[in-house]
Write a protein that holds these residues in place. Structure first.
Motif, PDB file in Angstrom:
ATOM      1  N   THR A 181     -47.319  46.780 -62.722  1.00 14.28           N
ATOM      2  CA  THR A 181     -48.503  46.721 -63.580  1.00 14.28           C
ATOM      3  C   THR A 181     -49.575  45.826 -62.980  1.00 14.28           C
ATOM      4  O   THR A 181     -50.780  46.108 -63.087  1.00 14.28           O
ATOM      5  CB  THR A 181     -48.113  46.203 -64.976  1.00 14.28           C
ATOM      6  OG1 THR A 181     -47.113  47.070 -65.530  1.00 14.28           O
ATOM      7  CG2 THR A 181     -49.306  46.146 -65.907  1.00 14.28           C
ATOM      8  N   ASP A 182     -49.160  44.756 -62.312  1.00 14.77           N
ATOM      9  CA  ASP A 182     -50.110  43.788 -61.776  1.00 14.77           C
ATOM     10  C   ASP A 182     -50.828  44.262 -60.521  1.00 14.77           C
ATOM     11  O   ASP A 182     -51.842  43.678 -60.137  1.00 14.77           O
ATOM     12  CB  ASP A 182     -49.391  42.473 -61.468  1.00 14.77           C
ATOM     13  CG  ASP A 182     -48.894  41.783 -62.730  1.00 14.77           C
ATOM     14  OD1 ASP A 182     -49.409  42.100 -63.819  1.00 14.77           O
ATOM     15  OD2 ASP A 182     -47.971  40.952 -62.627  1.00 14.77           O
ATOM     16  N   HIS A 183     -50.330  45.299 -59.860  1.00 17.73           N
ATOM     17  CA  HIS A 183     -50.923  45.773 -58.608  1.00 17.73           C
ATOM     18  C   HIS A 183     -51.765  47.023 -58.846  1.00 17.73           C
ATOM     19  O   HIS A 183     -51.380  47.922 -59.626  1.00 17.73           O
ATOM     20  CB  HIS A 183     -49.840  46.091 -57.575  1.00 17.73           C
ATOM     21  CG  HIS A 183     -49.209  44.893 -56.962  1.00 17.73           C
ATOM     22  ND1 HIS A 183     -48.322  44.098 -57.645  1.00 17.73           N
ATOM     23  CD2 HIS A 183     -49.348  44.346 -55.723  1.00 17.73           C
ATOM     24  CE1 HIS A 183     -47.914  43.120 -56.861  1.00 17.73           C
ATOM     25  NE2 HIS A 183     -48.531  43.239 -55.681  1.00 17.73           N
ATOM     26  N   ALA A 184     -52.906  47.111 -58.172  1.00 19.96           N
ATOM     27  CA  ALA A 184     -53.769  48.297 -58.274  1.00 19.96           C
ATOM     28  C   ALA A 184     -53.183  49.460 -57.492  1.00 19.96           C
ATOM     29  O   ALA A 184     -53.303  50.619 -57.901  1.00 19.96           O
ATOM     30  CB  ALA A 184     -55.168  47.968 -57.768  1.00 19.96           C
ATOM     31  N   ILE A 185     -52.561  49.163 -56.341  1.00 23.52           N
ATOM     32  CA  ILE A 185     -51.920  50.192 -55.523  1.00 23.52           C
ATOM     33  C   ILE A 185     -50.515  49.696 -55.202  1.00 23.52           C
ATOM     34  O   ILE A 185     -50.344  48.651 -54.576  1.00 23.52           O
ATOM     35  CB  ILE A 185     -52.704  50.461 -54.224  1.00 23.52           C
ATOM     36  CG1 ILE A 185     -54.107  50.996 -54.559  1.00 23.52           C
ATOM     37  CG2 ILE A 185     -51.959  51.456 -53.342  1.00 23.52           C
ATOM     38  CD1 ILE A 185     -54.974  51.215 -53.335  1.00 23.52           C
ATOM     39  N   ALA A 186     -49.522  50.445 -55.651  1.00 28.09           N
ATOM     40  CA  ALA A 186     -48.138  50.010 -55.451  1.00 28.09           C
ATOM     41  C   ALA A 186     -47.207  51.143 -55.849  1.00 28.09           C
ATOM     42  O   ALA A 186     -47.633  52.200 -56.321  1.00 28.09           O
ATOM     43  CB  ALA A 186     -47.847  48.756 -56.281  1.00 28.09           C
ATOM     44  N   ALA A 187     -45.889  50.888 -55.646  1.00 23.73           N
ATOM     45  CA  ALA A 187     -44.863  51.831 -56.077  1.00 23.73           C
ATOM     46  C   ALA A 187     -43.717  51.045 -56.694  1.00 23.73           C
ATOM     47  O   ALA A 187     -43.479  49.878 -56.341  1.00 23.73           O
ATOM     48  CB  ALA A 187     -44.367  52.661 -54.902  1.00 23.73           C
TER      49      ALA A 187
END
Length: 849
Positions: A819-825
């Motif tokens: 949730t805290d990252h704009a781009i992640a998996a």
């Protein structure tokens, strides 16, 4: 049988042997897209409407002809230069050929057979047009046995039964041959099973109040059939009639009518979807409805006051239920059910500030829909105006035809007459100026229609019986075309319960009438929807929860019906007041279950709205029958308890009281439970769990389902943040899907290309999964870019490497980090779901190893 004898006594016995004559071929002429054949009793025109559809118009001497109601002239006129027709004349036959359809006209006896260009048989007339003259046969009344009975031809009957209606005297029709293996859909709204072969049904639109698990005559009949041999025949005749699909004669399809236009359309296609596309290409495609009409609609019979309506809208907000529209039924123009129909103005005692109310609702994203009826009561405030403006159906003496029905003594608006339309329209325009956004035409069969009353149409007088089945069609046309002119920037929304083939081109959104609030009423709703959808009327839907009944609705039934509603074209709970049709007035458990379903409707809006655009482009139904899946398996035509909602979702409503599971015959492939991702192998019968809070919905392996977060109304709808669900399976090596999007309001978006397409492609090789996502097209207000969240279901193990547009992205350890990252998996090993967040600008490529 006794009923037969009754008819012998009440009038005379009408012989059902058709008038015998020989129609002889004389000559032909081909001009443009029309072949004109001269015969001994008139002429026969075959007009190529497109490469796969012919209109066949028999025009015998002495028969009055009406204009076509089925054909969309605006559409077909634009195609006439592209037919490339050829005619071959031989001693025994004329052969007319287009690119995909051939008509072989046998000269003697005159008849027409249809094939594909390779000679493959499609269909054939058995007799072509027939006419008959009634032949009087007097019954033999032999004995009067007592005061209460008669003996007729040695059969004793009750005198009380002599009031039975006489048989209809049909004067014309068509007969076609049926092949032994054919299954036949058609006739429109009936509850008879999907295969209508073996049934004979009236073609006279008539209300069936409180129907349940059987009905042979309902609100919206269709004089058309679809064959498993992939052809459609439309009988373009609006008169009181009958459709016999192998009932009296096993291998004969027979259309009969009391008069009317003597023509039919024959349409062919290589697949069922293509067949439907060819149909709507000539009868008209459904214009896109406004996107708000696909949201939740508050409706009941009815809201008595402005105060009550405002309180209902506020309660939807307070209870956290999304809402996009409210319907005003009878009480907006009068305080009682009877005596006020035809006022066509607000009852200012009950609704003191309607314009302010409409404006306030609109500010909350809630649109206003108004009911109108075509009946002007003699007790209404508009009766004298209607008489003075000659707006009503006339009797033989040229005076308004007055009659009694449930709501009072009345006249009927003559929607076939332009001057009458002018009078009727002024009231719609006044309401539109006040801000009304949607229109509900009720009782438009019409519910009571004097058979010999006269309409002014096509330069002459026609009887009610000659155009009965096209009344709702002309009413919808009037509202649609005049709204187009008055509000050219707005998409009309027109609810009506009766019409004709092709009424969809006037934006008609039909429903299945006053269904019983019972399990018996709920059960046939899929059948009704599918039968209408395959003949072009894709927005057919039901009063969710059921309309007619005594006392409050059963809780379990109510929940099941509103769950089903998420997966039908329009979401509109509606019932009598004692049933509390709005979910906000039910108990806490019911509200808690249904709140999530209404929100799911809004979450699915990208998927649902894409189905609407696909329908507008091709005619593809929103609700699709099982036989679309395997066109070689005729037994699938009989499936009436489940259906596809678009291509991705397989829906099986729970229509049995107390059921907590359903059995589903799965098509080939892999399927996943929408609620918990349980995997099923296809081509078998499986049992799907159905607890009260879950209606069985399966997702096709390899399917894409675009979604968004729920909003309070579609006023706040946007796809800037798009959630794309993908159902992965090793057995699905590649798959693709398309999402459509526009501004939700522009009536010309499809015609002008003002929409975008989002194309989703997936490829899987071993443990490697890749996605290619493409955006094309544009429209005013389109998102410049999107935040994309891809949710991959059934992902078997933690991925090693993930790249987005060739750049590696971080695989985080938990949902909070994700949730805290704009781009992640993030991979959830418990649910076997992999989530990926990315930015989407035109193209996104994702690879997962």
């Amino acid at each position: 049988m006794i009923s037969t004898v009754i008819y012998l006594i009440t009038l005379i016995l009408i012989s059902i042997s058709w008038q015998g004559f020989t129609r002889d071929y004389i000559a032909y002429q081909l001009s443009g897209s029309t072949l004109e054949v001269t015969t001994s009793d008139g002429k026969v025109e075959i007009n190529a409407l497109n490469q796969s559809a012919f209109e066949v118009h028999y025009q015998p001497f002495g028969f009055k002809q009406l204009p076509s109601f089925a054909i969309d002239n605006a559409s077909t006129l634009n195609k006439k230069d592209n037919r490339n027709l050829t005619v071959v004349d031989s001693a025994k036959a004329l052969t007319l050929s287009s690119k995909t359809l051939v008509a072989i006209i046998n000269k003697s006896p005159f008849s027409i057979r249809y094939t594909k260009p390779n000679g493959e048989y499609i269909a054939a007339e058995e007799l072509g047009l027939f006419t008959q003259k009634p032949q009087a046969v007097m019954p033999k009344v032999t004995v009067k046995t007592d005061e209460n009975t008669l003996a007729v031809d040695n059969e004793v009957i009750e005198v009380a039964d002599l009031n039975a209606a006489p048989p209809i005297e049909f004067t014309l029709g068509f007969r076609f041959k049926l092949q032994p293996q054919e299954k036949i859909l058609g006739g429109g709204q009936r509850v008879l099973g999907m295969d209508r072969r073996g049934h004979k049904m009236p073609l006279y639109n008539r209300a069936h109040y409180g129907y349940e698990a059987h009905s042979n005559q309902m609100y919206y009949g269709l004089s058309a059939i679809m064959s498993s041999n992939k052809y459609i025949i439309v009988f373009d005749n609006s008169a009181n009639g009958e459709l016999d699909i192998g009932h009296d004669e096993a291998d004969i399809l027979q259309f009969s009518a009391i008069g009317g236009r003597t023509s039919y359309l024959i349409i062919a296609g290589d697949s069922y979807p293509k067949l439907i596309e060819n149909l709507v290409d000539v009868t008209g495609k459904q214009p896109l409805p406004p996107r708000w009409s696909l949201g939740n609609i508050a409706s009941r019979f009815g809201y008595h006051s402005e105060q009550e309506a405002r309180a209902v809208v506020q309660k939807y907000h307070d209870e956290d239920f999304p809402l996009d529209a409210i319907v005003f039924d009878l009480y907006w123009f009068g305080p009682d059910i009877k005596g006020h129909m035809g006022n066509l103005n607000w009852d200012k005692k009950a609704f003191p500030t309607p314009v302010d109310m409409i404006k306030d609702f609109k500010a909350k994203g809630v649109n206003t829909i108004m009911i109108t009826e075509p009946f002007i009561l003699t007790s209404s405030s508009q009766w004298q105006s209607a008489v003075e403006n000659s707006a009503l159906m006339k009797n033989a003496q040229g005076q308004p035809e007055k009659f009694d029905f449930y709501f009072g003594n009345t006249g009927l608006v003559d929607v076939f007459d332009e001057n009458s339309q002018d009078w009727f329209w002024q009231y719609y325009q006044n309401l539109a100026e006040q801000g009304v956004a949607g229109w509900w035409g009720d009782l438009g069969e019409p519910e009571v229609h004097p058979a010999n009353g006269l309409h002014n149409f096509a330069g002459g007088k026609i009887t009610g019986d000659e155009v009965h089945n096209a009344y709702g069609h002309k009413w919808a046309e009037m509202v649609f075309k005049r709204l187009q002119k008055f509000q050219p920037e707005t998409r009309p929304f027109i609810l009506m319960r009766s019409g004709f083939i092709g009424s969809q081109r006037y934006g008609m959104v039909p429903w299945t009438g006053d269904v019983s609030r019972s399990w018996g009423g709920f059960k046939p709703q899929v059948e009704l929807a599918l039968q209408m959808s395959v003949l072009g009327l894709s927005y057919i839907h039901s009063d969710l929860g059921g309309f007619a009944g005594d006392g409050p609705i059963d809780k379990e039934l109510y929940i099941r019906w509103l769950q089903y509603g998420v997966f039908q074209p329009v979401y509109r709970p509606h019932a009598q007041e004692n049933a509390k049709p709005e979910p906000i007035f039910h108990d806490t458990e019911t509200k808690d279950i249904l709140r999530e379903y209404v929100k799911l409707r809004y979450q699915l809006m990208p998927y649902i709205y894409s189905l609407s655009i696909e329908n507008g482009l091709t005619g593809m139904p929103i609700m699709r029958p099982m036989f679309f899946e395997d066109e070689t398996k005729l037994s699938l035509i009989d499936e009436k308890d489940n259906y596809f909602y678009g291509n991705a979702l397989l829906v099986t409503p729970v229509t049995e009281q107390g059921a907590r599971s359903v059995e589903v015959n799965l098509p080939t492939g892999v399927w996943f439970n929408f609620w918990n991702d349980k995997r099923y192998s296809g081509n078998q019968k499986v049992t799907i769990a159905a607890p009260l809070d879950q209606t069985p919905v399966l997702v096709r392996g390899g399917a894409f389902i675009p979604m968004v977060e729920a909003v309070q109304s579609t006023k706040d709808y946007n796809t800037k943040n798009l959630i794309l669900h993908y159902y992965a399976d090793a057995s699905v090596k590649s798959s693709s899907a398309m999402m459509y999007n526009d501004d939700g309001k522009d009536p010309n978006s499809l015609a002008n290309g003002d929409y975008e397409t989002l194309t989703f492609n997936a490829e899987q090789q071993g443990n490697n999964l890749s996605f290619n996502l493409q955006q094309a097209g544009d429209f005013s207000g389109m998102p410049a870019s999107r935040k994309l969240s891809v949710m991959i279901h059934n992902f078997e193990s933690t991925p090693v490497k993930i790249k987005v547009n060739n750049k590696a992205i971080k695989l985080v350890a938990n949902q909070q980090q994700f949730t805290d990252h704009a781009i992640a998996a993030w991979y959830d090993s418990h649910t076997k779901q992999l989530q990926i967040k990315a930015e989407w600008n035109k193209t996104v490529n994702i690879t997962i190893n």
